[in-house]
Write a protein that holds these residues in place. Structure first.
Motif, PDB file in Angstrom:
ATOM      1  N   VAL A  68       2.127  -7.942   5.831  1.00  0.00           N
ATOM      2  CA  VAL A  68       1.806  -6.719   5.090  1.00  0.00           C
ATOM      3  C   VAL A  68       1.041  -7.050   3.809  1.00  0.00           C
ATOM      4  O   VAL A  68       0.085  -6.366   3.421  1.00  0.00           O
ATOM      5  CB  VAL A  68       3.091  -5.928   4.772  1.00  0.00           C
ATOM      6  N   THR A  69       1.445  -8.125   3.156  1.00  0.00           N
ATOM      7  CA  THR A  69       0.769  -8.511   1.913  1.00  0.00           C
ATOM      8  C   THR A  69      -0.692  -8.868   2.181  1.00  0.00           C
ATOM      9  O   THR A  69      -1.603  -8.467   1.433  1.00  0.00           O
ATOM     10  CB  THR A  69       1.494  -9.710   1.286  1.00  0.00           C
TER      11      THR A  69
ATOM     12  N   ALA B 211      -2.558  -5.727   2.870  1.00  0.00           N
ATOM     13  CA  ALA B 211      -2.750  -4.961   1.626  1.00  0.00           C
ATOM     14  C   ALA B 211      -3.856  -5.565   0.767  1.00  0.00           C
ATOM     15  O   ALA B 211      -4.661  -4.857   0.129  1.00  0.00           O
ATOM     16  CB  ALA B 211      -1.434  -4.917   0.849  1.00  0.00           C
TER      17      ALA B 211
ATOM     18  N   MET C 101       1.609   1.599   3.365  1.00  0.00           N
ATOM     19  CA  MET C 101       0.529   1.026   4.167  1.00  0.00           C
ATOM     20  C   MET C 101      -0.065   2.061   5.103  1.00  0.00           C
ATOM     21  O   MET C 101      -1.286   2.077   5.355  1.00  0.00           O
ATOM     22  CB  MET C 101       1.041  -0.178   4.958  1.00  0.00           C
TER      23      MET C 101
ATOM     24  N   ALA D 191      -2.300   4.085   2.973  1.00  0.00           N
ATOM     25  CA  ALA D 191      -3.544   3.366   2.673  1.00  0.00           C
ATOM     26  C   ALA D 191      -4.476   3.357   3.883  1.00  0.00           C
ATOM     27  O   ALA D 191      -5.710   3.511   3.764  1.00  0.00           O
ATOM     28  CB  ALA D 191      -3.211   1.932   2.247  1.00  0.00           C
TER      29      ALA D 191
ATOM     30  N   THR E 216      -2.897   2.125  -3.663  1.00  0.00           N
ATOM     31  CA  THR E 216      -1.700   1.886  -2.825  1.00  0.00           C
ATOM     32  C   THR E 216      -1.659   0.454  -2.327  1.00  0.00           C
ATOM     33  O   THR E 216      -0.602  -0.180  -2.266  1.00  0.00           O
ATOM     34  CB  THR E 216      -1.687   2.841  -1.620  1.00  0.00           C
ATOM     35  N   SER E 217      -2.824  -0.093  -1.984  1.00  0.00           N
ATOM     36  CA  SER E 217      -2.861  -1.492  -1.532  1.00  0.00           C
ATOM     37  C   SER E 217      -2.462  -2.420  -2.651  1.00  0.00           C
ATOM     38  O   SER E 217      -1.703  -3.381  -2.458  1.00  0.00           O
ATOM     39  CB  SER E 217      -4.259  -1.853  -1.034  1.00  0.00           C
TER      40      SER E 217
ATOM     41  N   ILE F  42       7.380   0.193   1.887  1.00  0.00           N
ATOM     42  CA  ILE F  42       6.074  -0.480   1.930  1.00  0.00           C
ATOM     43  C   ILE F  42       5.287  -0.043   3.148  1.00  0.00           C
ATOM     44  O   ILE F  42       4.061   0.199   3.094  1.00  0.00           O
ATOM     45  CB  ILE F  42       6.265  -2.000   1.914  1.00  0.00           C
TER      46      ILE F  42
ATOM     47  N   VAL G 219       1.298  -2.253  -3.122  1.00  0.00           N
ATOM     48  CA  VAL G 219       2.016  -3.056  -2.117  1.00  0.00           C
ATOM     49  C   VAL G 219       1.973  -4.520  -2.491  1.00  0.00           C
ATOM     50  O   VAL G 219       2.972  -5.243  -2.420  1.00  0.00           O
ATOM     51  CB  VAL G 219       1.420  -2.831  -0.712  1.00  0.00           C
ATOM     52  N   VAL G 220       0.808  -4.988  -2.919  1.00  0.00           N
ATOM     53  CA  VAL G 220       0.676  -6.394  -3.293  1.00  0.00           C
ATOM     54  C   VAL G 220       1.578  -6.717  -4.474  1.00  0.00           C
ATOM     55  O   VAL G 220       2.272  -7.748  -4.504  1.00  0.00           O
ATOM     56  CB  VAL G 220      -0.793  -6.724  -3.625  1.00  0.00           C
TER      57      VAL G 220
END
Length: 563
Positions: free
Chosen positions: A399-400, A403, A478, A481, A448-449, A474, A452-453
């Motif tokens: 996910v990171t 993002a 995502m 996003a 939003t990205s 999260i 998340v990061v």
């Protein structure tokens, strides 16, 4: 000593008229000048298997006529001319004939009493002396005793009337006439003897057994009843082995005799003999099924009583050879709670202690087994948690990365604006609707990205449940996003190609919309279906889920959804 003179008169006592002189006999009829007063002695003639005289044989046959001829010959020849009072002494001759015994020590009176010949006994009794009446045979029985033993009531009464003191006679084994009559079940004789001398009830044989002992052993119910009516305490009298009448009764086959004794005194069922055996032990060894069942129904019976050699009734039954009786007795004992002496483990509380010790040992064994099982389960749980945590970490890392890519794209898009810009750097399409949409969605996707990061960087890995909650948030971000990036890209397509090729822009919009709506719709359907399934499982395993609800660690791995 002179030998018989054939010219002298001879005493004839035979019904056939034959003289009773016997050459080879040590007894003979002869003259004696020394200490005899010129009196003559009786010459004895014997015959038969036991050297019986003719008087014995006549008495044995019950031939009263022959007996009277022999006895009358005494008086007749003493008054005839052939014999005179000077030649014979009346009393001596009578005693010599009537009191004479055979090889068994039996007189003619004894033989007649034994055979139950009342008339013969009555005739001989007229000539018998007190000495002859008390003469005993080889086993110590006199005429009265043998008559009582045979149950000849009339003869017993006749002899008692003649000499009441004869009732006190005893045999070599110290048995009284009452004991002998009771042993053979002659109730009327026993009743007569008790009416003449009740104290006879207290007497016993040399081995300590009384009349009740022997009557009970033979199962003579009427005699047992009569004796107990005379003295109920007789049931508690013991012989030299410590046995009561109940011990003797259970050896026999008469359950009625046992019931009579128990009715008089039920408590004696637990009286042991000198070997510690109760009536239940004895009846079990004798295989008396009916009697064993009768004893087991008594409330006073201790089914697990121990003998001196530490055996219960069940031990005795198991030591005997298998048979139908033994199987039935073992079944009856078992139903009443009988156990072996080893299991009884005298005293009873020791058996309880052993049982508790065994239970404690079993519990400790189970606890140890449970501890090992828990250790294995905990090991498996730790492995599952580790795998779960690794999966979450991998997901978070993925996910990171995504993002960061979103943030990179959206950040770069602000510097390469669709439609270009003028010399001053202002976007050519500023103020148009497509540009506004692009600008807003691109900004949302960027922020939003970036959020998340930031969250992924600052999140501290710890509890699985908390991590799952964060991942759900999260994932929703995502999704947002992704939607915003899709809208921004569609808007940019209108800016880039919309002025000349609107059809391409419309196609791109429809393609992107259908793709995203299809993906999101499908995911939403499966998510809702999965949640319904999980709710159903929670209802079925409510207790288990409650037990795990307070735990910080969840062993069950659930999928993470954005909604």
């Amino acid at each position: 000593m002179d030998f018989p003179n054939p010219t002298k008169p001879t005493l004839v006592l035979s019904g056939s008229g034959n003289p009773l002189l016997v050459p080879n006999s040590s007894k003979y009829l002869s003259s004696s000048k020394s200490n005899a007063g010129n009196k003559k002695k009786y010459v004895r003639q014997v015959t038969g298997r036991h050297n019986d005289t003719e008087l014995h044989l006549a008495a044995q046959r019950g031939d009263a006529v022959a007996v009277r001829k022999i006895l009358n010959a005494i008086d007749a020849q003493m008054v005839l001319g052939t014999l005179s009072g000077a030649d014979f002494d009346d009393a001596e001759i009578r005693r010599a004939i009537v009191n004479d015994v055979n090889e068994l020590g039996e007189t003619a009176l004894f033989v007649a009493a034994d055979g139950g010949h009342f008339d013969v006994v009555k005739d001989i009794l007229q000539y018998a002396s007190d000495e002859g009446l008390s003469l005993k045979n080889d086993i110590g029985f006199d005429p009265f005793h043998v008559a009582a033993s045979r149950g000849h009531l009339a003869i017993v009464q006749l002899l008692l009337d003649h000499d009441p003191g004869i009732i006190k006679t005893v045999s070599l084994s110290n048995a009284t006439p009452l004991i002998s009559a009771a042993t053979r079940g002659h109730t009327r004789v026993v009743d007569l003897l008790l009416s003449r001398d009740p104290s006879q009830l207290e007497l016993s044989r040399s081995n300590g057994k009384n009349a009740l002992h022997l009557a009970a052993r033979q199962g003579h119910v009427d005699v047992v009843k009569l004796l107990l009516e005379q003295d109920p305490q007789l049931a508690r009298r013991t012989d030299k082995k410590g046995q009561t009448a109940l011990h003797m009764a259970v050896k026999g086959v008469s359950c009625e005799a046992v019931k009579l004794i128990l009715k008089t005194d039920a408590a004696i069922v637990m009286l042991p003999d000198k070997f510690g055996k109760t009536a239940l032990h004895v009846s079990t060894r004798k295989k008396r099924v009916e009697i064993v069942n009768e004893l087991l129904h008594l409330p006073d019976t201790n089914v697990n009583a121990l003998t001196r050699d530490h055996k219960t009734a069940l031990d005795i039954a198991e030591s005997l050879l298998p048979s139908a009786e033994i199987l039935e007795i073992k079944g009856s004992l078992a139903r009443r709670g009988a156990v072996n002496a080893n299991n009884l483990n005298q005293p009873r509380d020791e058996l309880i202690r052993n049982t508790v010790t065994q239970i404690r040992k079993d519990v400790l064994t189970q606890l140890e087994q449970t501890r090992k099982t828990n250790k294995n389960v905990n090991g498996i749980a730790m492995e599952l948690r580790q795998m779960h945590r690794e999966g979450i970490n991998n997901t978070a890392n993925s996910v990171t990365v995504v993002a960061v890519l979103f943030a990179t794209l959206t950040f770069a898009a602000i510097f390469s604006i669709p439609g270009g810009d003028d010399d001053s750097g202002v976007a050519v399409m500023v103020g148009t609707l497509p540009f506004d949409i692009f600008f807003i969605c691109n900004s949302v996707a960027l922020f939003t990205s970036l959020a998340v990061v930031v969250v992924q960087i600052t999140l501290v890995r710890g509890r699985t449940k908390s991590e799952m909650s964060v991942m759900k948030v999260i994932n929703k971000m995502m999704w947002l996003a992704s939607i915003c990036t899709t809208i921004a890209f569609t808007s940019a397509s209108y800016i880039v190609v919309g002025r000349h090729h609107k059809c391409a822009a419309i196609f791109l919009t429809v393609l992107g919309g259908v793709t995203m709506v299809g993906v999101l719709g499908t995911m939403t359907y499966f998510v809702l279906k999965s949640k319904r399934y999980q709710r159903a499982r929670k209802k079925e395993k409510k207790g288990l889920m409650r037990g795990n609800s307070g735990s910080e660690t969840e062993l069950e791995v659930s999928p993470i959804y954005a909604i």
